[in-house]
Scaffold this active site. Sequence first.
Site, PDB file in Angstrom:
ATOM      1  N   TYR A  34       0.832  -1.208   0.000  1.00 11.17           N
ATOM      2  CA  TYR A  34       0.000   0.000   0.000  1.00 11.17           C
ATOM      3  C   TYR A  34       0.868   1.261   0.000  1.00 11.17           C
ATOM      4  CZ  TYR A  34      -3.501   3.438   1.403  1.00 11.17           C
ATOM      5  OH  TYR A  34      -4.319   4.543   1.454  1.00 11.17           O
ATOM      6  N   LYS A 112      25.912   2.648  22.662  1.00 15.14           N
ATOM      7  CA  LYS A 112      26.873   3.455  21.904  1.00 15.14           C
ATOM      8  C   LYS A 112      26.936   2.878  20.490  1.00 15.14           C
ATOM      9  CE  LYS A 112      31.496   5.373  21.778  1.00 15.14           C
ATOM     10  NZ  LYS A 112      31.663   5.055  20.351  1.00 15.14           N
ATOM     11  N   GLU A 170      23.285   9.613  15.422  1.00 13.31           N
ATOM     12  CA  GLU A 170      24.233   8.687  14.792  1.00 13.31           C
ATOM     13  C   GLU A 170      23.601   8.042  13.562  1.00 13.31           C
ATOM     14  OE1 GLU A 170      28.208   6.872  15.833  1.00 13.31           O
ATOM     15  OE2 GLU A 170      27.037   8.500  16.681  1.00 13.31           O
ATOM     16  N   CYS A 407      69.173   6.267  14.978  1.00  6.67           N
ATOM     17  CA  CYS A 407      67.900   6.465  14.281  1.00  6.67           C
ATOM     18  C   CYS A 407      67.870   5.656  12.990  1.00  6.67           C
ATOM     19  CB  CYS A 407      67.703   7.949  13.988  1.00  6.67           C
ATOM     20  SG  CYS A 407      66.253   8.295  12.957  1.00  6.67           S
ATOM     21  N   CYS A 431      66.603  15.089  10.666  1.00  6.30           N
ATOM     22  CA  CYS A 431      66.008  13.775  10.422  1.00  6.30           C
ATOM     23  C   CYS A 431      64.833  13.919   9.471  1.00  6.30           C
ATOM     24  CB  CYS A 431      65.541  13.159  11.749  1.00  6.30           C
ATOM     25  SG  CYS A 431      64.708  11.574  11.550  1.00  6.30           S
TER      26      CYS A 431
END
EC number: 6.5.1.2
Length: 670
Positions: A34, A112, A170, A407, A431
Amino acid sequence: MSAIQLQIANLVNELNQHNIKYYVDDAPSVTDAYYDKLMQQLLALEAEHPELIQSDSPSRRVGGHALDKFSQVTHLKPMLSLDNAFEQADFEAFNKRITDKVGTVDYVCEPKLDGLAVSITYRNGQFERAATRGDGTVGEDITENVRTIKSIPMGLRGDGYPELVEVRGEVFMPKAAFDALNARQQAKGDKTFVNPRNAAAGSLRQLDSKITASRALGFYAYALGVVEGEVQPMEPSHFGQLAQLKRWGLPVSQEVKLCDSLEKVYAYYDDILNRRGQLSYEIDGVVIKVNAIPKQLSLGFVAKAPRWAIAYKFPAQEEMTLLESVDFQVGRTGAVTPVARLQAVFVGGVTVSNATLHNADEIARLGVKIGDTVIIRRAGDVIPQIVAIVPEKRPQDAQNIVFPTHCPVCQSLVERLEGEAVARCSGGLFCEAQRKEAIKHFASRKALNIDGMGDKIVEQLIDKELVQSPADLFGLTASMMTMLERMAMKSATKLVAAIDAAKTTTLARFIYSLGIREVGEATAANLANHFKSLAAVREAGVEQLLEVADVGEIVAKHIRHFFDQAHNLEVVDKLLAAGINWPEITAVAEDELRLKGQTWVLTGTLTQLNRNEAKAQLQALGAKVAGSISKNTDCLVAGEAAGSKLAKAQELGVKVIDETELLVFLGLAG
């Protein structure tokens, strides 16, 4: 109204009422057949009379013309995130902070949802605009896509709603819709989605709203945002406001519950956790909010989150896998971080092949070796981490993880200061890794906000040695930019113009852009407001820095250390020489705070000062700048298109000035 107009109006009204019955009241009043018959009648009439299509017609949910890009939207009120609780002790600490300040409280508990936060604005009861959360201050305009979500009404039901209502909620993809979408994707040979959240995000951010319309997205409202022009008083409780939203025709989760004791909160958490798999949508915890709105206002906010709400996350999902190797990455501040390379495993809805090991102390604590079988957890269902090893599965040839002394990028010494867990490369801007991350940070939206300066462009600029420090960005020319991959002259010219435009900023943004350790947006703003000038920040000693709000001893030492480094000062001086500037923050003596104790409100569009600049100027004179008009407001600054706040100020007899008068008052006219 003509007979055709009346017929269309009746069909639109009936179809919208059926939508609300189906999606909001969960009580369908007609069969699908419908409903489809009514819709076909409406579509046929609208096709013959397109000039009579109503703004709230359900036919507009099928999607419209594709967009070139999403425009940005500044939220009327920041869309904050929530702090997390992962254990009962975390929630108990949250509850203690609440009750210590405002006494006993009732809490509202709600699932949540694992989707995307959106803001929806209704004006005079009609859907006007929708936006993503974005960074909390600025989001993307997704109006046309949200219009296609059938559970979101195009017009509010009933009456008594305010002139302007902003609804927060949300958008999510139900599990069944997710499974059906992936089946269609697979049948077409297209890429499938990893989880419903990614599918919802991908669907909501389609430039072509017809694609969004083809995917069955859902929506639940969870809060009111900005409200202006109330016809009747708003409900004084969060639970009452959710009921109000539902009366207006907005869908609200049926799982929302009012809890008047901690025992009931824990029972709700346990119940929803046990029923998690039976719900039609994905959730990853429980959101718990103080119910009384006056108590929410009393508790207020921290920089990124309300003090009156928390997300109590579910226990993270865990899996076992093999640690195959360990690499060491260098970050913006020189932090050397061990990253575990794992045999790919599916955890908490995503495939995980990497996990951080944090630092040498964490490696020692775990006792982990290369070749171990490890337990992976997605902390908060987001960040993969190794939480334990499985000793009985350790092979004989398992290898120790050796932390580098130099490093891995620039070969500079790796140093670890006494009292710190993190080891750092001593190379600074020498660096390459630090250069890249420092310049990415400098150009980012919350820092200098250089439009179009993405990560890949920064990496190319450094790889081609066109840029060595942030200051070098301002010496780039369009012809230099064309040396980059897929960078034509038109795009290069546009990017150079964006770099030039970024020269005008604020002191707070500039301080944040420097990438000083532990100095985030809020701390940068506090430094700017306290010292008023960059020179004063540069010269401040640790004791002076400790006088700044939210600056502790460690942060103060980081700031002082940054400005003690000659190479940092050289970069700052080059940036200033390149023309970086900001409006002066005038220092005012305590006895000259002529607005101390006064409350001001800004409304409408300001054309010469932006809202943040005007707010900063007023606060510098001691004023409190509020977001709404009341009998306690001393003055309203009314810009263009001021709206309901202006009317309310006039009704209450509040003093009103325009932008020109404000500029004269601040001594900025002419």
